[in-house]
Write an enzyme that holds these catalytic residues in place. Structure first.
Site, PDB file in Angstrom:
ATOM      1  CG  ASN A  36       3.136   1.506 -56.512  1.00 12.82           C
ATOM      2  OD1 ASN A  36       2.978   2.658 -56.913  1.00 12.82           O
ATOM      3  ND2 ASN A  36       3.208   1.217 -55.232  1.00 12.82           N
TER       4      ASN A  36
ATOM      5  CD  GLU B 148       4.422  10.785 -48.889  1.00 13.37           C
ATOM      6  OE1 GLU B 148       4.899   9.761 -48.352  1.00 13.37           O
ATOM      7  OE2 GLU B 148       4.088  11.782 -48.243  1.00 13.37           O
TER       8      GLU B 148
ATOM      9  CD  GLU C  76       0.991  12.224 -50.736  1.00 12.12           C
ATOM     10  OE1 GLU C  76       0.838  10.991 -50.656  1.00 12.12           O
ATOM     11  OE2 GLU C  76       1.099  12.837 -51.816  1.00 12.12           O
TER      12      GLU C  76
END
Ligand code: NDP
Length: 481
Positions: free
Chosen positions: A150, A248, A461
Protein backbone atom coordinates in the site's frame (compact mmCIF):
# COMPACT_ATOMS: atom_id res chain seq x y z
CA UNK A 1 9.54 -5.70 -21.34
CA UNK A 2 11.44 -4.43 -18.29
CA UNK A 3 12.72 -7.22 -16.07
CA UNK A 4 13.14 -6.30 -12.43
CA UNK A 5 16.19 -7.93 -10.84
CA UNK A 6 17.18 -8.97 -7.36
CA UNK A 7 19.89 -7.02 -5.56
CA UNK A 8 22.25 -9.49 -3.91
CA UNK A 9 25.85 -9.00 -2.83
CA UNK A 10 25.91 -5.52 -4.36
CA UNK A 11 24.82 -6.71 -7.82
CA UNK A 12 21.60 -6.88 -9.79
CA UNK A 13 20.93 -10.54 -10.46
CA UNK A 14 18.34 -12.74 -12.15
CA UNK A 15 16.49 -15.32 -10.04
CA UNK A 16 18.15 -18.72 -9.98
CA UNK A 17 14.94 -20.35 -11.26
CA UNK A 18 15.04 -17.94 -14.25
CA UNK A 19 11.29 -17.63 -13.72
CA UNK A 20 9.46 -14.32 -13.61
CA UNK A 21 6.04 -13.15 -12.47
CA UNK A 22 3.81 -10.58 -14.17
CA UNK A 23 3.75 -7.11 -12.68
CA UNK A 24 0.56 -5.16 -13.47
CA UNK A 25 -0.12 -1.49 -13.92
CA UNK A 26 -3.49 -1.41 -12.10
CA UNK A 27 -4.62 1.84 -13.74
CA UNK A 28 -4.57 0.26 -17.19
CA UNK A 29 -5.03 -3.39 -16.20
CA UNK A 30 -2.00 -4.60 -18.14
CA UNK A 31 1.31 -6.29 -17.39
CA UNK A 32 4.10 -3.75 -17.79
CA UNK A 33 7.12 -5.45 -16.21
CA UNK A 34 8.35 -8.78 -14.92
CA UNK A 35 9.46 -9.60 -11.41
CA UNK A 36 11.82 -12.37 -10.25
CA UNK A 37 10.04 -15.43 -8.91
CA UNK A 38 12.77 -15.95 -6.34
CA UNK A 39 12.94 -18.97 -4.07
CA UNK A 40 14.95 -20.25 -1.12
CA UNK A 41 18.11 -20.49 -3.25
CA UNK A 42 18.10 -16.73 -3.92
CA UNK A 43 17.38 -16.12 -0.24
CA UNK A 44 20.31 -18.38 0.66
CA UNK A 45 22.67 -16.27 -1.48
CA UNK A 46 21.26 -13.07 -0.02
CA UNK A 47 21.69 -14.26 3.57
CA UNK A 48 25.22 -15.39 2.76
CA UNK A 49 26.08 -12.00 1.23
CA UNK A 50 24.60 -10.18 4.21
CA UNK A 51 26.52 -12.43 6.61
CA UNK A 52 29.78 -11.62 4.84
CA UNK A 53 29.11 -7.88 4.97
CA UNK A 54 28.09 -7.85 8.63
CA UNK A 55 31.49 -7.86 10.40
CA UNK A 56 32.61 -4.71 8.58
CA UNK A 57 29.27 -2.86 8.50
CA UNK A 58 28.53 -3.51 12.17
CA UNK A 59 31.93 -2.24 13.26
CA UNK A 60 31.81 0.98 11.25
CA UNK A 61 31.24 4.14 13.21
CA UNK A 62 27.67 5.42 13.28
CA UNK A 63 28.95 8.48 11.46
CA UNK A 64 30.30 6.44 8.54
CA UNK A 65 27.03 4.55 8.27
CA UNK A 66 25.25 7.91 8.43
CA UNK A 67 27.32 9.12 5.47
CA UNK A 68 26.35 6.11 3.35
CA UNK A 69 22.67 6.48 4.19
CA UNK A 70 22.75 10.21 3.45
CA UNK A 71 24.19 9.49 0.00
CA UNK A 72 21.10 7.38 -0.65
CA UNK A 73 18.93 10.25 0.64
CA UNK A 74 20.41 12.66 -1.87
CA UNK A 75 19.83 10.25 -4.73
CA UNK A 76 16.20 9.66 -3.75
CA UNK A 77 15.74 13.43 -3.59
CA UNK A 78 17.33 13.80 -7.02
CA UNK A 79 14.95 11.17 -8.45
CA UNK A 80 11.83 12.33 -6.61
CA UNK A 81 9.75 12.76 -9.75
CA UNK A 82 10.87 9.52 -11.35
CA UNK A 83 10.25 7.52 -8.17
CA UNK A 84 6.83 9.13 -7.63
CA UNK A 85 5.80 8.24 -11.15
CA UNK A 86 7.10 4.68 -10.74
CA UNK A 87 5.15 4.30 -7.48
CA UNK A 88 2.01 5.62 -9.11
CA UNK A 89 2.28 3.29 -12.11
CA UNK A 90 3.06 0.26 -9.93
CA UNK A 91 0.45 0.87 -7.25
CA UNK A 92 -2.31 2.92 -8.91
CA UNK A 93 -2.06 5.76 -6.39
CA UNK A 94 -2.19 9.36 -7.66
CA UNK A 95 1.29 10.50 -8.65
CA UNK A 96 0.63 13.75 -6.76
CA UNK A 97 0.20 11.72 -3.56
CA UNK A 98 3.37 9.70 -4.15
CA UNK A 99 5.26 12.92 -4.81
CA UNK A 100 3.91 14.71 -1.74
CA UNK A 101 3.87 11.80 0.72
CA UNK A 102 5.40 8.44 -0.22
CA UNK A 103 8.77 9.43 -1.64
CA UNK A 104 9.45 12.36 0.74
CA UNK A 105 8.69 9.98 3.58
CA UNK A 106 11.26 7.49 2.25
CA UNK A 107 13.76 10.37 2.37
CA UNK A 108 12.72 11.22 5.93
CA UNK A 109 13.05 7.59 7.03
CA UNK A 110 16.66 7.41 5.90
CA UNK A 111 17.50 10.87 7.25
CA UNK A 112 15.88 10.18 10.58
CA UNK A 113 17.70 6.91 11.22
CA UNK A 114 21.02 8.01 9.73
CA UNK A 115 21.13 10.75 12.36
CA UNK A 116 19.35 8.84 15.14
CA UNK A 117 22.13 6.25 15.16
CA UNK A 118 24.59 8.99 16.07
CA UNK A 119 22.45 10.01 19.06
CA UNK A 120 21.74 6.49 20.23
CA UNK A 121 23.10 5.79 23.69
CA UNK A 122 22.77 3.11 26.28
CA UNK A 123 22.03 2.86 30.00
CA UNK A 124 24.21 2.38 33.06
CA UNK A 125 22.91 1.17 36.44
CA UNK A 126 24.88 1.75 39.57
CA UNK A 127 24.44 -0.85 42.34
CA UNK A 128 25.56 1.55 45.03
CA UNK A 129 28.79 0.55 46.74
CA UNK A 130 29.01 -2.72 44.82
CA UNK A 131 29.01 -2.53 41.06
CA UNK A 132 28.31 -0.62 37.91
CA UNK A 133 26.25 -2.24 35.19
CA UNK A 134 26.23 -0.97 31.67
CA UNK A 135 24.12 -2.16 28.76
CA UNK A 136 25.88 -2.99 25.54
CA UNK A 137 23.59 -2.89 22.52
CA UNK A 138 25.09 -4.84 19.68
CA UNK A 139 23.65 -5.13 16.16
CA UNK A 140 21.79 -8.42 15.77
CA UNK A 141 23.39 -9.63 12.53
CA UNK A 142 21.41 -10.48 9.40
CA UNK A 143 17.77 -9.41 9.66
CA UNK A 144 14.71 -9.82 7.43
CA UNK A 145 12.39 -6.96 6.44
CA UNK A 146 9.11 -7.74 4.68
CA UNK A 147 6.75 -4.99 3.56
CA UNK A 148 3.30 -4.60 1.94
CA UNK A 149 1.98 -2.97 -1.25
CA UNK A 150 0.00 0.00 0.00
CA UNK A 151 2.87 2.42 0.75
CA UNK A 152 5.65 0.56 -1.04
CA UNK A 153 8.83 2.61 -0.72
CA UNK A 154 7.55 4.45 2.37
CA UNK A 155 7.15 1.26 4.43
CA UNK A 156 10.08 -0.57 2.87
CA UNK A 157 12.49 2.18 3.94
CA UNK A 158 10.77 2.53 7.34
CA UNK A 159 12.17 -0.94 8.09
CA UNK A 160 15.49 -1.07 6.32
CA UNK A 161 16.68 2.39 7.44
CA UNK A 162 16.74 1.60 11.20
CA UNK A 163 18.13 -1.88 10.54
CA UNK A 164 21.04 -0.50 8.51
CA UNK A 165 21.59 2.42 10.88
CA UNK A 166 21.77 0.03 13.83
CA UNK A 167 24.56 -1.89 12.08
CA UNK A 168 22.57 -4.89 10.84
CA UNK A 169 22.75 -6.27 7.31
CA UNK A 170 19.42 -6.79 5.64
CA UNK A 171 17.62 -9.26 3.42
CA UNK A 172 14.42 -7.51 2.38
CA UNK A 173 11.38 -8.47 0.37
CA UNK A 174 8.96 -5.85 -0.92
CA UNK A 175 5.46 -6.89 -1.90
CA UNK A 176 5.38 -8.85 -5.11
CA UNK A 177 2.47 -6.62 -6.18
CA UNK A 178 4.51 -3.38 -5.99
CA UNK A 179 8.21 -4.16 -6.45
CA UNK A 180 9.28 -1.28 -8.71
CA UNK A 181 10.50 1.40 -6.32
CA UNK A 182 12.44 -1.15 -4.25
CA UNK A 183 14.16 -2.15 -7.49
CA UNK A 184 14.93 1.49 -8.29
CA UNK A 185 16.24 1.89 -4.74
CA UNK A 186 18.64 -1.00 -5.28
CA UNK A 187 20.09 0.86 -8.26
CA UNK A 188 20.47 3.98 -6.13
CA UNK A 189 22.26 1.94 -3.44
CA UNK A 190 24.76 0.78 -6.06
CA UNK A 191 25.22 4.37 -7.23
CA UNK A 192 25.69 5.51 -3.62
CA UNK A 193 28.47 2.95 -3.18
CA UNK A 194 26.73 1.08 -0.35
CA UNK A 195 29.13 -1.78 0.46
CA UNK A 196 28.11 -5.04 -1.18
CA UNK A 197 25.86 -7.34 0.82
CA UNK A 198 24.81 -4.70 3.37
CA UNK A 199 21.35 -4.52 1.82
CA UNK A 200 19.95 -7.34 -0.28
CA UNK A 201 16.56 -7.20 -1.97
CA UNK A 202 14.92 -10.45 -3.01
CA UNK A 203 11.75 -10.12 -5.06
CA UNK A 204 9.04 -12.72 -5.30
CA UNK A 205 6.07 -14.34 -3.65
CA UNK A 206 5.46 -14.12 0.07
CA UNK A 207 4.78 -17.80 0.42
CA UNK A 208 8.06 -18.67 -1.32
CA UNK A 209 10.72 -15.95 -1.00
CA UNK A 210 9.14 -14.32 2.07
CA UNK A 211 8.76 -17.50 4.05
CA UNK A 212 12.31 -18.57 3.11
CA UNK A 213 13.61 -15.38 4.75
CA UNK A 214 11.49 -16.02 7.85
CA UNK A 215 12.62 -19.64 8.11
CA UNK A 216 16.33 -19.07 7.49
CA UNK A 217 18.33 -20.04 10.56
CA UNK A 218 20.83 -17.18 10.13
CA UNK A 219 18.19 -14.44 10.00
CA UNK A 220 18.01 -13.17 13.56
CA UNK A 221 14.93 -10.96 13.43
CA UNK A 222 11.92 -10.30 11.24
CA UNK A 223 10.38 -6.88 10.87
CA UNK A 224 7.09 -7.37 9.06
CA UNK A 225 4.25 -5.11 7.98
CA UNK A 226 1.21 -6.66 6.35
CA UNK A 227 -1.99 -8.52 7.05
CA UNK A 228 -2.85 -10.11 10.41
CA UNK A 229 -3.18 -13.59 8.90
CA UNK A 230 0.30 -13.35 7.32
CA UNK A 231 1.64 -12.07 10.65
CA UNK A 232 0.28 -15.22 12.31
CA UNK A 233 1.92 -17.43 9.66
CA UNK A 234 5.24 -15.68 10.19
CA UNK A 235 5.02 -15.91 13.98
CA UNK A 236 4.27 -19.62 13.70
CA UNK A 237 7.62 -20.16 11.94
CA UNK A 238 9.75 -17.55 13.69
CA UNK A 239 8.62 -17.92 17.31
CA UNK A 240 9.89 -21.50 17.84
CA UNK A 241 13.23 -20.35 16.39
CA UNK A 242 13.28 -17.57 19.05
CA UNK A 243 13.70 -14.82 16.48
CA UNK A 244 12.94 -11.27 17.43
CA UNK A 245 9.67 -10.22 15.82
CA UNK A 246 8.13 -6.87 15.04
CA UNK A 247 4.68 -7.25 13.50
CA UNK A 248 2.70 -4.29 12.16
CA UNK A 249 -0.63 -5.72 11.09
CA UNK A 250 -4.15 -4.83 10.01
CA UNK A 251 -6.59 -2.30 11.39
CA UNK A 252 -10.25 -1.32 11.51
CA UNK A 253 -9.86 2.14 12.88
CA UNK A 254 -12.61 4.21 14.48
CA UNK A 255 -13.09 7.91 13.71
CA UNK A 256 -15.10 9.41 16.58
CA UNK A 257 -16.73 12.77 15.95
CA UNK A 258 -18.26 14.69 18.86
CA UNK A 259 -20.78 17.47 18.19
CA UNK A 260 -18.50 20.15 19.67
CA UNK A 261 -15.70 19.56 17.13
CA UNK A 262 -14.19 22.12 14.79
CA UNK A 263 -16.60 21.12 12.04
CA UNK A 264 -14.82 22.35 8.92
CA UNK A 265 -11.45 20.96 9.98
CA UNK A 266 -13.05 17.64 10.90
CA UNK A 267 -14.95 17.36 7.59
CA UNK A 268 -11.92 18.15 5.45
CA UNK A 269 -9.71 15.71 7.35
CA UNK A 270 -12.34 12.97 7.49
CA UNK A 271 -12.53 12.94 3.68
CA UNK A 272 -8.77 12.33 3.66
CA UNK A 273 -8.70 9.85 6.52
CA UNK A 274 -11.41 7.82 4.78
CA UNK A 275 -10.28 7.83 1.16
CA UNK A 276 -6.60 8.76 0.81
CA UNK A 277 -4.73 6.20 -1.26
CA UNK A 278 -8.13 4.66 -2.15
CA UNK A 279 -8.59 3.81 1.55
CA UNK A 280 -5.55 1.55 1.37
CA UNK A 281 -3.69 2.98 4.35
CA UNK A 282 -3.61 0.86 7.48
CA UNK A 283 -4.39 4.06 9.44
CA UNK A 284 -7.50 5.10 7.48
CA UNK A 285 -10.57 5.53 9.67
CA UNK A 286 -13.11 3.13 8.24
CA UNK A 287 -15.74 3.27 10.99
CA UNK A 288 -17.06 6.78 11.50
CA UNK A 289 -19.10 7.40 14.64
CA UNK A 290 -20.88 10.75 14.86
CA UNK A 291 -22.60 12.22 17.91
CA UNK A 292 -26.30 12.28 17.14
CA UNK A 293 -26.93 16.07 17.11
CA UNK A 294 -24.37 16.39 14.30
CA UNK A 295 -25.24 13.20 12.42
CA UNK A 296 -27.62 14.44 9.70
CA UNK A 297 -25.54 17.53 8.94
CA UNK A 298 -22.38 15.46 8.74
CA UNK A 299 -24.02 12.84 6.55
CA UNK A 300 -25.21 15.40 4.00
CA UNK A 301 -21.94 17.32 3.87
CA UNK A 302 -19.72 14.23 3.87
CA UNK A 303 -21.58 12.62 0.97
CA UNK A 304 -21.45 15.92 -0.91
CA UNK A 305 -17.68 16.42 -0.35
CA UNK A 306 -16.78 12.85 -1.22
CA UNK A 307 -18.89 12.93 -4.38
CA UNK A 308 -16.68 15.80 -5.56
CA UNK A 309 -13.50 13.69 -5.43
CA UNK A 310 -12.17 13.12 -8.92
CA UNK A 311 -11.61 9.49 -9.80
CA UNK A 312 -9.13 9.36 -12.64
CA UNK A 313 -5.84 8.53 -14.26
CA UNK A 314 -3.29 8.44 -11.41
CA UNK A 315 -0.79 10.32 -13.55
CA UNK A 316 -3.09 13.34 -13.96
CA UNK A 317 -2.49 16.07 -11.43
CA UNK A 318 -6.16 16.74 -10.62
CA UNK A 319 -6.91 13.09 -9.75
CA UNK A 320 -7.89 12.49 -6.11
CA UNK A 321 -8.80 8.81 -6.32
CA UNK A 322 -6.59 6.48 -8.34
CA UNK A 323 -6.77 2.77 -9.08
CA UNK A 324 -7.08 -0.06 -6.57
CA UNK A 325 -3.83 -2.05 -6.42
CA UNK A 326 -5.02 -5.23 -8.16
CA UNK A 327 -8.01 -6.94 -9.71
CA UNK A 328 -8.25 -9.41 -6.84
CA UNK A 329 -8.21 -6.59 -4.31
CA UNK A 330 -10.92 -4.77 -6.27
CA UNK A 331 -13.04 -7.93 -6.10
CA UNK A 332 -12.40 -8.26 -2.37
CA UNK A 333 -13.47 -4.67 -1.68
CA UNK A 334 -16.62 -5.04 -3.80
CA UNK A 335 -17.49 -8.29 -2.03
CA UNK A 336 -17.62 -6.30 1.23
CA UNK A 337 -20.09 -3.86 -0.35
CA UNK A 338 -22.28 -6.86 -1.21
CA UNK A 339 -21.90 -8.12 2.34
CA UNK A 340 -22.90 -4.70 3.69
CA UNK A 341 -26.09 -4.83 1.58
CA UNK A 342 -26.86 -8.28 3.02
CA UNK A 343 -26.31 -6.83 6.50
CA UNK A 344 -28.97 -4.15 5.82
CA UNK A 345 -26.46 -1.45 5.02
CA UNK A 346 -27.73 1.49 2.99
CA UNK A 347 -25.25 2.65 0.34
CA UNK A 348 -25.29 6.44 0.48
CA UNK A 349 -22.59 6.87 -2.15
CA UNK A 350 -20.54 4.70 -4.50
CA UNK A 351 -20.48 0.94 -4.12
CA UNK A 352 -19.65 0.27 -7.76
CA UNK A 353 -16.78 -0.07 -10.19
CA UNK A 354 -15.90 3.33 -11.68
CA UNK A 355 -15.65 3.18 -15.49
CA UNK A 356 -13.01 5.41 -16.99
CA UNK A 357 -12.38 6.32 -20.61
CA UNK A 358 -9.14 6.33 -22.58
CA UNK A 359 -6.00 4.57 -21.43
CA UNK A 360 -7.54 3.67 -18.05
CA UNK A 361 -10.65 1.99 -19.47
CA UNK A 362 -9.51 -1.47 -18.28
CA UNK A 363 -8.10 -0.23 -14.97
CA UNK A 364 -9.27 -1.20 -11.50
CA UNK A 365 -11.26 1.72 -10.12
CA UNK A 366 -13.94 1.79 -7.41
CA UNK A 367 -16.17 4.69 -6.42
CA UNK A 368 -15.53 5.91 -2.85
CA UNK A 369 -18.28 4.27 -0.84
CA UNK A 370 -20.22 5.47 2.19
CA UNK A 371 -22.58 3.11 4.00
CA UNK A 372 -25.01 3.70 6.88
CA UNK A 373 -27.44 1.64 8.87
CA UNK A 374 -24.98 -1.09 9.81
CA UNK A 375 -24.77 -2.60 13.30
CA UNK A 376 -21.45 -1.86 15.00
CA UNK A 377 -20.78 -5.58 15.39
CA UNK A 378 -21.69 -6.80 11.89
CA UNK A 379 -18.93 -8.31 9.75
CA UNK A 380 -18.62 -5.22 7.54
CA UNK A 381 -17.84 -3.20 10.66
CA UNK A 382 -15.53 -5.79 12.19
CA UNK A 383 -13.35 -7.07 9.33
CA UNK A 384 -10.61 -5.12 7.60
CA UNK A 385 -11.68 -4.12 4.07
CA UNK A 386 -8.61 -2.00 3.27
CA UNK A 387 -10.38 -0.06 0.56
CA UNK A 388 -12.44 3.07 -0.09
CA UNK A 389 -15.39 1.90 1.98
CA UNK A 390 -16.50 3.57 5.21
CA UNK A 391 -19.54 3.18 7.43
CA UNK A 392 -21.17 6.00 9.35
CA UNK A 393 -23.20 5.57 12.48
CA UNK A 394 -24.72 7.89 15.15
CA UNK A 395 -24.07 7.57 18.90
CA UNK A 396 -25.50 9.21 22.01
CA UNK A 397 -22.97 8.75 24.80
CA UNK A 398 -19.24 8.44 25.36
CA UNK A 399 -19.67 5.00 26.92
CA UNK A 400 -21.63 3.80 23.92
CA UNK A 401 -19.10 5.03 21.35
CA UNK A 402 -16.19 3.54 23.29
CA UNK A 403 -17.98 0.20 23.20
CA UNK A 404 -18.39 0.49 19.43
CA UNK A 405 -14.83 1.68 18.89
CA UNK A 406 -13.23 -1.05 20.99
CA UNK A 407 -15.45 -3.85 19.68
CA UNK A 408 -13.10 -5.14 16.95
CA UNK A 409 -10.19 -7.51 17.32
CA UNK A 410 -7.93 -4.79 15.91
CA UNK A 411 -6.27 -1.90 17.76
CA UNK A 412 -4.09 0.08 15.42
CA UNK A 413 -5.22 3.72 15.41
CA UNK A 414 -8.17 5.95 16.29
CA UNK A 415 -9.15 9.55 15.61
CA UNK A 416 -11.18 11.71 17.99
CA UNK A 417 -12.76 15.07 17.15
CA UNK A 418 -13.73 17.28 20.11
CA UNK A 419 -12.91 20.72 21.48
CA UNK A 420 -13.39 19.42 25.04
CA UNK A 421 -9.91 18.79 26.39
CA UNK A 422 -11.00 16.67 29.35
CA UNK A 423 -13.05 14.44 27.10
CA UNK A 424 -10.16 14.12 24.65
CA UNK A 425 -7.87 12.82 27.42
CA UNK A 426 -10.55 10.56 28.86
CA UNK A 427 -11.43 8.96 25.55
CA UNK A 428 -7.78 8.60 24.47
CA UNK A 429 -7.05 6.77 27.70
CA UNK A 430 -9.91 4.30 27.13
CA UNK A 431 -9.46 3.59 23.43
CA UNK A 432 -7.79 0.27 22.68
CA UNK A 433 -5.48 1.55 19.94
CA UNK A 434 -1.73 2.02 19.68
CA UNK A 435 -2.02 5.43 18.01
CA UNK A 436 -4.61 8.09 18.85
CA UNK A 437 -5.05 11.30 16.91
CA UNK A 438 -7.00 14.11 18.53
CA UNK A 439 -8.32 16.69 16.05
CA UNK A 440 -5.96 15.50 13.33
CA UNK A 441 -5.04 12.44 11.31
CA UNK A 442 -1.73 11.01 10.06
CA UNK A 443 0.25 13.76 11.74
CA UNK A 444 3.48 11.88 12.27
CA UNK A 445 6.58 12.54 14.33
CA UNK A 446 9.08 9.79 13.59
CA UNK A 447 10.32 9.79 17.20
CA UNK A 448 7.00 8.45 18.52
CA UNK A 449 6.16 4.77 19.10
CA UNK A 450 4.26 3.42 16.11
CA UNK A 451 2.24 0.22 16.17
CA UNK A 452 -0.92 -1.50 17.22
CA UNK A 453 -2.36 -3.57 20.04
CA UNK A 454 -4.64 -6.64 19.96
CA UNK A 455 -4.51 -8.24 16.48
CA UNK A 456 -2.90 -5.14 14.96
CA UNK A 457 0.54 -6.23 15.97
CA UNK A 458 3.35 -6.81 18.38
CA UNK A 459 6.09 -4.31 19.13
CA UNK A 460 6.54 -0.69 18.16
CA UNK A 461 8.43 0.92 15.32
CA UNK A 462 9.70 4.49 15.26
CA UNK A 463 12.19 6.47 17.30
CA UNK A 464 14.91 4.70 19.22
CA UNK A 465 12.57 1.71 19.66
CA UNK A 466 13.33 0.57 16.11
CA UNK A 467 17.09 0.91 16.67
CA UNK A 468 16.76 -1.08 19.89
CA UNK A 469 14.79 -3.76 18.06
CA UNK A 470 17.71 -4.38 15.74
CA UNK A 471 20.19 -4.75 18.60
CA UNK A 472 20.86 -7.37 21.25
CA UNK A 473 21.13 -6.10 24.81
CA UNK A 474 23.96 -7.36 26.94
CA UNK A 475 24.40 -6.34 30.57
CA UNK A 476 28.00 -5.98 31.73
CA UNK A 477 28.36 -5.95 35.53
CA UNK A 478 31.64 -4.61 36.96
CA UNK A 479 32.32 -5.09 40.66
CA UNK A 480 33.67 -1.90 42.17
CA UNK A 481 35.78 -3.18 45.05
P1 NDP B 1 0.26 -9.33 3.15
O1 NDP B 1 0.25 -9.81 4.54
O2 NDP B 1 -0.46 -10.13 2.13
O3 NDP B 1 1.74 -9.18 2.59
C1 NDP B 1 2.72 -8.39 3.22
C2 NDP B 1 4.09 -8.87 2.79
O4 NDP B 1 4.31 -10.18 3.30
C3 NDP B 1 4.26 -8.99 1.28
O5 NDP B 1 5.59 -8.68 0.93
C4 NDP B 1 3.95 -10.45 1.05
O6 NDP B 1 4.46 -10.92 -0.17
C5 NDP B 1 4.64 -11.07 2.25
N1 NDP B 1 4.15 -12.39 2.61
C6 NDP B 1 2.96 -12.98 2.31
N2 NDP B 1 2.92 -14.23 2.84
C7 NDP B 1 4.10 -14.44 3.48
C8 NDP B 1 4.65 -15.52 4.24
N3 NDP B 1 3.97 -16.65 4.44
N4 NDP B 1 5.89 -15.39 4.74
C9 NDP B 1 6.58 -14.24 4.57
N5 NDP B 1 6.11 -13.19 3.86
C10 NDP B 1 4.89 -13.27 3.33
O7 NDP B 1 -0.28 -7.84 3.20
P2 NDP B 1 -0.60 -6.90 1.99
O8 NDP B 1 0.62 -6.73 1.15
O9 NDP B 1 -1.87 -7.37 1.35
O10 NDP B 1 -0.84 -5.51 2.74
C11 NDP B 1 -2.05 -5.14 3.28
C12 NDP B 1 -2.10 -5.39 4.78
O11 NDP B 1 -1.03 -4.72 5.40
C13 NDP B 1 -3.34 -4.87 5.42
O12 NDP B 1 -3.83 -5.81 6.32
C14 NDP B 1 -2.88 -3.64 6.17
O13 NDP B 1 -3.64 -3.28 7.27
C15 NDP B 1 -1.50 -4.04 6.55
N6 NDP B 1 -0.69 -2.87 6.84
C16 NDP B 1 -0.35 -2.60 8.14
C17 NDP B 1 0.37 -1.47 8.46
C18 NDP B 1 0.78 -1.18 9.88
O14 NDP B 1 1.66 -0.34 10.07
N7 NDP B 1 0.22 -1.82 10.88
C19 NDP B 1 0.78 -0.52 7.42
C20 NDP B 1 0.38 -0.91 6.10
C21 NDP B 1 -0.32 -2.05 5.82
P3 NDP B 1 3.47 -10.96 -1.44
O15 NDP B 1 3.14 -9.59 -1.79
O16 NDP B 1 4.25 -11.64 -2.47
O17 NDP B 1 2.28 -11.76 -1.02
Amino acid sequence: MLKIENYIGGELTAPISEKYLDNFNPAVGEVYSLIPDSDERDVEFAVEAAGKAFPIWSKMSAETRHDYLMRIVRLIERDLDLLAEAESVDNGKPKSLAKAVDIPRAVSNFKFYATAAMHFSSEAHETVGQAINYTLRQPLGVVGCISPWNLPLYLFTWKIAPALAAGCCVVAKPSEITPMTAYLLSKLCIEAGLPEGVLNIVHGLGAKAGSAIVAHKNVKAISFTGGTKTGQDIARIAAPMFKKLSLELGGKNPNIIFADCNYEEMLKTTVLSSFSNQGQICLCGSRIFVERPLYERFKTDFVERVSQLKIGDPLESETNVGAVVSKSHLEKVLSYVDLAREENGKILLGGKIAKLEGRCKHGYFIEPTIIENLAFDCRTNQEEIFGAVVSIQPFDTETEVLRYANSTEYGLSATVWTENLSRAHRVAEKLESGIIWINCWLLRDLRTPFGGMKQSGVGREGGFEALKFFTEEKNVCIKIN
